[in-house]
Design a protein around this motif. Structure first.
Motif, PDB file in Angstrom:
ATOM      1  N   LYS A 180     -52.753 -89.425  42.603  1.00 40.83           N
ATOM      2  CA  LYS A 180     -53.402 -89.013  41.347  1.00 40.83           C
ATOM      3  C   LYS A 180     -53.654 -90.225  40.454  1.00 40.83           C
ATOM      4  O   LYS A 180     -54.699 -90.324  39.820  1.00 40.83           O
ATOM      5  CB  LYS A 180     -52.557 -87.976  40.603  1.00 40.83           C
ATOM      6  CG  LYS A 180     -52.446 -86.664  41.317  1.00 40.83           C
ATOM      7  CD  LYS A 180     -53.709 -85.847  41.174  1.00 40.83           C
ATOM      8  CE  LYS A 180     -53.470 -84.439  41.685  1.00 40.83           C
ATOM      9  NZ  LYS A 180     -54.565 -83.552  41.371  1.00 40.83           N
ATOM     10  N   HIS A 181     -52.718 -91.142  40.400  1.00 41.66           N
ATOM     11  CA  HIS A 181     -52.907 -92.347  39.586  1.00 41.66           C
ATOM     12  C   HIS A 181     -54.032 -93.204  40.157  1.00 41.66           C
ATOM     13  O   HIS A 181     -54.843 -93.750  39.406  1.00 41.66           O
ATOM     14  CB  HIS A 181     -51.615 -93.147  39.500  1.00 41.66           C
ATOM     15  CG  HIS A 181     -50.576 -92.504  38.648  1.00 41.66           C
ATOM     16  ND1 HIS A 181     -49.346 -93.056  38.469  1.00 41.66           N
ATOM     17  CD2 HIS A 181     -50.576 -91.351  37.931  1.00 41.66           C
ATOM     18  CE1 HIS A 181     -48.624 -92.286  37.659  1.00 41.66           C
ATOM     19  NE2 HIS A 181     -49.357 -91.235  37.341  1.00 41.66           N
ATOM     20  N   SER A 220     -60.374 -90.076  28.970  1.00 35.80           N
ATOM     21  CA  SER A 220     -60.272 -88.616  28.915  1.00 35.80           C
ATOM     22  C   SER A 220     -61.042 -87.967  30.055  1.00 35.80           C
ATOM     23  O   SER A 220     -60.551 -87.045  30.708  1.00 35.80           O
ATOM     24  CB  SER A 220     -60.807 -88.088  27.578  1.00 35.80           C
ATOM     25  OG  SER A 220     -59.996 -88.514  26.527  1.00 35.80           O
ATOM     26  N   ARG A 221     -62.242 -88.450  30.313  1.00 43.68           N
ATOM     27  CA  ARG A 221     -63.038 -87.892  31.398  1.00 43.68           C
ATOM     28  C   ARG A 221     -62.364 -88.152  32.741  1.00 43.68           C
ATOM     29  O   ARG A 221     -62.283 -87.272  33.595  1.00 43.68           O
ATOM     30  CB  ARG A 221     -64.455 -88.470  31.416  1.00 43.68           C
ATOM     31  CG  ARG A 221     -65.326 -87.765  32.464  1.00 43.68           C
ATOM     32  CD  ARG A 221     -66.492 -88.597  32.956  1.00 43.68           C
ATOM     33  NE  ARG A 221     -66.145 -89.944  33.336  1.00 43.68           N
ATOM     34  CZ  ARG A 221     -65.568 -90.293  34.518  1.00 43.68           C
ATOM     35  NH1 ARG A 221     -65.247 -89.382  35.404  1.00 43.68           N
ATOM     36  NH2 ARG A 221     -65.302 -91.546  34.784  1.00 43.68           N
ATOM     37  N   ALA A 222     -61.860 -89.357  32.916  1.00 42.32           N
ATOM     38  CA  ALA A 222     -61.175 -89.702  34.169  1.00 42.32           C
ATOM     39  C   ALA A 222     -59.961 -88.799  34.373  1.00 42.32           C
ATOM     40  O   ALA A 222     -59.699 -88.335  35.488  1.00 42.32           O
ATOM     41  CB  ALA A 222     -60.760 -91.168  34.155  1.00 42.32           C
ATOM     42  N   CYS A 243     -57.583 -94.163  38.256  1.00 43.41           N
ATOM     43  CA  CYS A 243     -58.124 -95.526  38.130  1.00 43.41           C
ATOM     44  C   CYS A 243     -59.555 -95.599  38.662  1.00 43.41           C
ATOM     45  O   CYS A 243     -60.434 -96.205  38.020  1.00 43.41           O
ATOM     46  CB  CYS A 243     -57.248 -96.523  38.881  1.00 43.41           C
ATOM     47  SG  CYS A 243     -55.614 -96.763  38.169  1.00 43.41           S
ATOM     48  N   GLN A 244     -59.779 -94.997  39.805  1.00 45.39           N
ATOM     49  CA  GLN A 244     -61.121 -94.995  40.397  1.00 45.39           C
ATOM     50  C   GLN A 244     -62.127 -94.300  39.480  1.00 45.39           C
ATOM     51  O   GLN A 244     -63.252 -94.771  39.305  1.00 45.39           O
ATOM     52  CB  GLN A 244     -61.100 -94.305  41.769  1.00 45.39           C
ATOM     53  CG  GLN A 244     -60.261 -94.985  42.813  1.00 45.39           C
ATOM     54  CD  GLN A 244     -60.896 -96.227  43.383  1.00 45.39           C
ATOM     55  OE1 GLN A 244     -62.098 -96.441  43.269  1.00 45.39           O
ATOM     56  NE2 GLN A 244     -60.085 -97.056  44.005  1.00 45.39           N
ATOM     57  N   GLU A 245     -61.719 -93.189  38.900  1.00 51.11           N
ATOM     58  CA  GLU A 245     -62.592 -92.463  37.975  1.00 51.11           C
ATOM     59  C   GLU A 245     -62.795 -93.252  36.676  1.00 51.11           C
ATOM     60  O   GLU A 245     -63.896 -93.284  36.135  1.00 51.11           O
ATOM     61  CB  GLU A 245     -62.012 -91.082  37.655  1.00 51.11           C
ATOM     62  CG  GLU A 245     -61.965 -90.125  38.817  1.00 51.11           C
ATOM     63  CD  GLU A 245     -63.342 -89.674  39.287  1.00 51.11           C
ATOM     64  OE1 GLU A 245     -64.303 -89.711  38.488  1.00 51.11           O
ATOM     65  OE2 GLU A 245     -63.456 -89.293  40.455  1.00 51.11           O
ATOM     66  N   THR A 250     -59.419 -85.949  37.329  1.00 51.15           N
ATOM     67  CA  THR A 250     -58.259 -86.041  38.207  1.00 51.15           C
ATOM     68  C   THR A 250     -57.375 -84.807  38.099  1.00 51.15           C
ATOM     69  O   THR A 250     -56.827 -84.336  39.101  1.00 51.15           O
ATOM     70  CB  THR A 250     -57.441 -87.302  37.867  1.00 51.15           C
ATOM     71  OG1 THR A 250     -58.304 -88.448  37.928  1.00 51.15           O
ATOM     72  CG2 THR A 250     -56.284 -87.492  38.826  1.00 51.15           C
ATOM     73  N   TYR A 251     -57.236 -84.308  36.891  1.00 48.22           N
ATOM     74  CA  TYR A 251     -56.407 -83.121  36.613  1.00 48.22           C
ATOM     75  C   TYR A 251     -57.300 -82.076  35.938  1.00 48.22           C
ATOM     76  O   TYR A 251     -57.280 -81.916  34.726  1.00 48.22           O
ATOM     77  CB  TYR A 251     -55.243 -83.482  35.696  1.00 48.22           C
ATOM     78  CG  TYR A 251     -54.321 -84.551  36.247  1.00 48.22           C
ATOM     79  CD1 TYR A 251     -53.245 -84.208  37.052  1.00 48.22           C
ATOM     80  CD2 TYR A 251     -54.518 -85.895  35.944  1.00 48.22           C
ATOM     81  CE1 TYR A 251     -52.385 -85.177  37.550  1.00 48.22           C
ATOM     82  CE2 TYR A 251     -53.664 -86.875  36.441  1.00 48.22           C
ATOM     83  CZ  TYR A 251     -52.607 -86.506  37.240  1.00 48.22           C
ATOM     84  OH  TYR A 251     -51.761 -87.473  37.732  1.00 48.22           O
ATOM     85  N   PRO A 252     -58.104 -81.348  36.711  1.00 46.57           N
ATOM     86  CA  PRO A 252     -59.135 -80.471  36.131  1.00 46.57           C
ATOM     87  C   PRO A 252     -58.625 -79.330  35.256  1.00 46.57           C
ATOM     88  O   PRO A 252     -59.383 -78.820  34.441  1.00 46.57           O
ATOM     89  CB  PRO A 252     -59.878 -79.924  37.349  1.00 46.57           C
ATOM     90  CG  PRO A 252     -59.142 -80.353  38.540  1.00 46.57           C
ATOM     91  CD  PRO A 252     -58.127 -81.366  38.150  1.00 46.57           C
ATOM     92  N   ASP A 253     -57.377 -78.953  35.365  1.00 47.97           N
ATOM     93  CA  ASP A 253     -56.866 -77.845  34.558  1.00 47.97           C
ATOM     94  C   ASP A 253     -56.355 -78.284  33.189  1.00 47.97           C
ATOM     95  O   ASP A 253     -55.871 -77.461  32.418  1.00 47.97           O
ATOM     96  CB  ASP A 253     -55.745 -77.109  35.301  1.00 47.97           C
ATOM     97  CG  ASP A 253     -56.258 -76.396  36.535  1.00 47.97           C
ATOM     98  OD1 ASP A 253     -57.448 -76.018  36.558  1.00 47.97           O
ATOM     99  OD2 ASP A 253     -55.475 -76.226  37.488  1.00 47.97           O
ATOM    100  N   SER A 254     -56.476 -79.566  32.883  1.00 51.32           N
ATOM    101  CA  SER A 254     -55.943 -80.065  31.607  1.00 51.32           C
ATOM    102  C   SER A 254     -56.930 -79.813  30.457  1.00 51.32           C
ATOM    103  O   SER A 254     -58.142 -79.795  30.653  1.00 51.32           O
ATOM    104  CB  SER A 254     -55.627 -81.558  31.710  1.00 51.32           C
ATOM    105  OG  SER A 254     -56.794 -82.287  31.973  1.00 51.32           O
TER     106      SER A 254
END
Length: 69
Positions: free
Chosen positions: A8-9, A23-25, A13-15, A29-33
């Protein structure tokens, strides 16, 4: 530096290097946030030394591939 052990980390970083928007990244990575959670947690991740090092490395790789160095 190799890819981060935490998948996930590494994805964060890639995003992040796509447009430097934490925030977008984080949301990608964590779409439910929520937006607030993404903003807070992205800031916390970006303060970590290993995340900073990986982002720097990815930025350098990107610059070389685009001949920006």
């Amino acid at each position: 530096m190799p890819e981060l052990e935490n998948d996930k980390h590494e994805r964060f970083c890639q995003e992040f290097i796509r447009d430097l928007n934490g925030s977008r990244a984080y949301r990608d990575t964590y779409p439910d946030s929520s937006n607030d959670t993404a903003r807070t947690n992205a800031s916390q991740l970006l303060a970590k030394t290993n995340i900073q090092a990986r982002v720097s490395e990815l930025k350098e790789q990107r610059a070389k591939s685009l001949n920006l160095d």
